[in-house]
Design a protein around this motif. Structure first.
Motif, PDB file in Angstrom:
ATOM      1  N   TYR A  36     -11.796   1.282 -11.508  1.00 36.53           N
ATOM      2  CA  TYR A  36     -11.293   2.041 -10.357  1.00 36.53           C
ATOM      3  C   TYR A  36     -10.136   2.947 -10.777  1.00 36.53           C
ATOM      4  O   TYR A  36      -9.578   3.680  -9.966  1.00 36.53           O
ATOM      5  N   HIS A  37      -9.762   2.860 -12.035  1.00 32.57           N
ATOM      6  CA  HIS A  37      -8.644   3.663 -12.528  1.00 32.57           C
ATOM      7  C   HIS A  37      -8.702   3.640 -14.049  1.00 32.57           C
ATOM      8  O   HIS A  37      -9.512   2.918 -14.633  1.00 32.57           O
ATOM      9  N   PHE A  38      -7.806   4.406 -14.681  1.00 26.12           N
ATOM     10  CA  PHE A  38      -7.741   4.351 -16.143  1.00 26.12           C
ATOM     11  C   PHE A  38      -7.316   2.951 -16.578  1.00 26.12           C
ATOM     12  O   PHE A  38      -6.580   2.270 -15.855  1.00 26.12           O
ATOM     13  N   ALA A  39      -7.737   2.569 -17.773  1.00 25.59           N
ATOM     14  CA  ALA A  39      -7.208   1.328 -18.352  1.00 25.59           C
ATOM     15  C   ALA A  39      -5.779   1.621 -18.783  1.00 25.59           C
ATOM     16  O   ALA A  39      -5.480   2.713 -19.252  1.00 25.59           O
ATOM     17  N   HIS A  40      -4.879   0.653 -18.592  1.00 21.41           N
ATOM     18  CA  HIS A  40      -3.534   0.853 -19.138  1.00 21.41           C
ATOM     19  C   HIS A  40      -3.462   0.197 -20.511  1.00 21.41           C
ATOM     20  O   HIS A  40      -4.369  -0.555 -20.899  1.00 21.41           O
ATOM     21  N   ILE A  41      -2.400   0.493 -21.232  1.00 18.96           N
ATOM     22  CA  ILE A  41      -2.381   0.003 -22.618  1.00 18.96           C
ATOM     23  C   ILE A  41      -2.248  -1.527 -22.677  1.00 18.96           C
ATOM     24  O   ILE A  41      -2.496  -2.106 -23.725  1.00 18.96           O
ATOM     25  N   GLY A  42      -1.889  -2.158 -21.562  1.00 21.93           N
ATOM     26  CA  GLY A  42      -1.885  -3.621 -21.500  1.00 21.93           C
ATOM     27  C   GLY A  42      -3.315  -4.141 -21.517  1.00 21.93           C
ATOM     28  O   GLY A  42      -3.673  -5.011 -22.312  1.00 21.93           O
TER      29      GLY A  42
END
Ligand code: AMP
Ligand code: ZN
Length: 472
Positions: A36-42
């Motif tokens: 539903y959104h970009f993956a974050h670096i976490g």
């Protein structure tokens, strides 16, 4: 196959030797992204470490089949069954349909993975492809008495299990049961931790994706998808299941509850969990709004592979705090390392004994609960060791099958050369002039240019690939 890989199994709370169900073969499952959104670096920290796990297993000779789901339906903003539907939230935010959002962010996810040298799993399956499988599993759970219908939904009945909190120690279990009364409950649930298998008459009026089912039109819960998708592709016995530590409860706990109630036997032997990437205010998460993505790192001038090295320099079971200062340190270490490696000569032959010695050292570190930072130390050690450049190159090429840091091929950015753009342009112009001088057999001028640059702290090297320069 020699069983020599040891890693921490969350289920037994101990480091264990991996013994596969089928000799030489590993069935591995990874909880995929909610698109539903970009993956974050976490999120990507988890996928990087899972990638290292997969590649290590392949490196030491296992045949791995890895499956990943794509969550494009059913994941509510709380991992328990409360809050908004994450996919609807994304669609509203961007005035697009849920499927458009799913397609766009799935593509973006794999773009990010590519930049981080994360291998695509052998099977990638979106949840919306498997609705019939979910319905079948829910039907069996109802038949066997592990599920019930209430208020239009189908729930899993956790009280039917002797040991629902499989990942918790005895004292943790007591604590978990103790907090029951304080938690706000869905009135339909018989027990606090019962969870939804199938929603009907969606609580979201504008729920976009709905399917016919024996219990009415609706959509699946989040947990059922991983049980079904893994079994669809890996069968009823799995070796390793991966995810971030936030998945342990309730997601993985619920997956085990469903899967083992469905099959009637133990499902997965090893559970591999990656600790959080934190920022100064705690766990990095998408709900915080302003989260860090791979594209943002690129905009700030970082090669995504530097972030991969940042992750590899710390152990997957320890929380890792992100800061730009820490990333800068890794960046300069990476640039220096790549330069040292790329300065190695290409001629000579590989000394087999040395090759084996260092390969064994590298494997030993990885087989010791995936000690990636010590594996990188082996790279530094071999660079210092007495052996031919050809052996060093061959070893690094081999290790990079697991590390995937582009150690032999990275083009180290201009910004990393330690000179500013003006100086760099000057150096390149001088190199061109020297080339022309040599062509005209004006060797005096060619030597003069070399000396002028040396006076400015720049060393020229004539190599087979052309003239290279570096800071003295
Ligand atoms: P999601 O897309 O939210 O379903 O999460 C994808 C994966 O990222 C899951 O395996 C999560 O456990 C993992 N994850 C989420 N947040 C973090 C974090 N801050 N650090 C490491 N892994 C995370
Ligand atoms: Zn999952």
């Amino acid at each position: 196959m020699e069983n020599r890989f040891k890693f921490y199994n969350t289920l037994s709370r101990s480091v264990e030797t991996l013994i596969p169900n089928e000799d030489g073969k590993i069935a591995m499952y990874t909880c995929g992204p909610t698109v539903y959104h970009f993956a974050h670096i976490g999120n990507l920290r988890s996928y990087i470490m899972e990638d290292v796990l997969e590649k290590t297993l392949r490196y030491i000779g296992y045949d791995v089949k890895r499956v990943m789901n794509i969550t494009d339906v059913g994941h509510l903003s709380s991992d328990a069954d409360t809050g908004e539907d994450k996919m609807l939230k994304g669609a509203k935010r961007e005035h697009k349909t849920v499927m458009e959002i799913a397609q766009f962010y799935t593509e973006q996810f794999f773009e990010d993975c590519k930049k981080l040298n994360i291998k695509k799993p052998d099977v990638v399956e979106p949840a919306t492809n498997c609705i019939d499988d979910f319905i079948h599993m829910i039907e069996v759970l109802l038949e066997k008495g592990y599920a019930y219908q209430a208020g239009g939904n189908v729930y899993f009945d956790t009280s039917k299990l002797d040991d629902y909190y499989v990942f918790s120690s005895q004292s943790e279990k007591e604590l978990l049961v103790g907090v029951r009364d304080d938690v706000e409950e869905d009135a339909n649930k018989k027990n606090k931790n019962d969870f939804v298998l199938w929603f009907t008459k969606s609580k979201f009026e504008d729920q976009a994706l709905k399917w016919e089912s024996p219990w009415g039109t609706g959509y699946p819960g989040w947990h059922i998808e991983c049980s079904c998708i893994s079994m669809k592709h890996l069968g009823e016995h799995m070796d390793i299941h991966c995810g971030g530590v936030d998945n342990i409860f309730p997601h993985h706990t619920n997956e085990i509850a469903q899967s083992e109630s469905y099959t009637g036997h133990k499902w997965c032997n090893y559970w591999f969990h990656v600790q959080y990437l934190n920022d100064k205010s705690g766990k990095m998460s998408k709900s915080k709004g302003d989260f860090l993505t791979v594209s943002l790192l690129e905009e700030k001038g970082y090669d995504p592979v530097v972030y991969r090295m940042f992750c590899l320099q710390s152990h997957y079971r320890k929380p890792l705090e992100f800061s730009y200062e820490a990333l800068d340190n890794i960046k300069s270490a990476y640039v220096k390392l790549v330069k040292r490696i790329q300065d190695l000569k290409e001629d000579g032959s590989v000394e087999q004994e040395k090759f084996q010695e260092y390969k064994e050292r590298f494997e030993k570190e990885l087989c010791n609960d995936l000690n990636t930072s010590m594996a990188i130390t082996v790279v530094y050690d071999l660079l210092k060791a007495e052996m031919s450049d050809a052996t060093k190159r061959a070893l690094i090429e081999d290790f990079d099958k697991v590390l995937s840091l582009n150690l032999l091929t990275a083009v180290v950015e201009d910004a990393n050369t330690g000179v500013d753009a003006e100086m760099e342009a000057y150096i390149l112009a001088m190199i061109e002039e020297r080339k022309a001088a040599k062509k005209e057999k004006n060797f005096a001028r060619a030597d003069e240019i070399r000396d002028i640059l040396l006076g400015k702290g720049i060393i020229l090297e004539d190599t087979r690939e052309g003239v290279k320069w570096k800071k003295a």
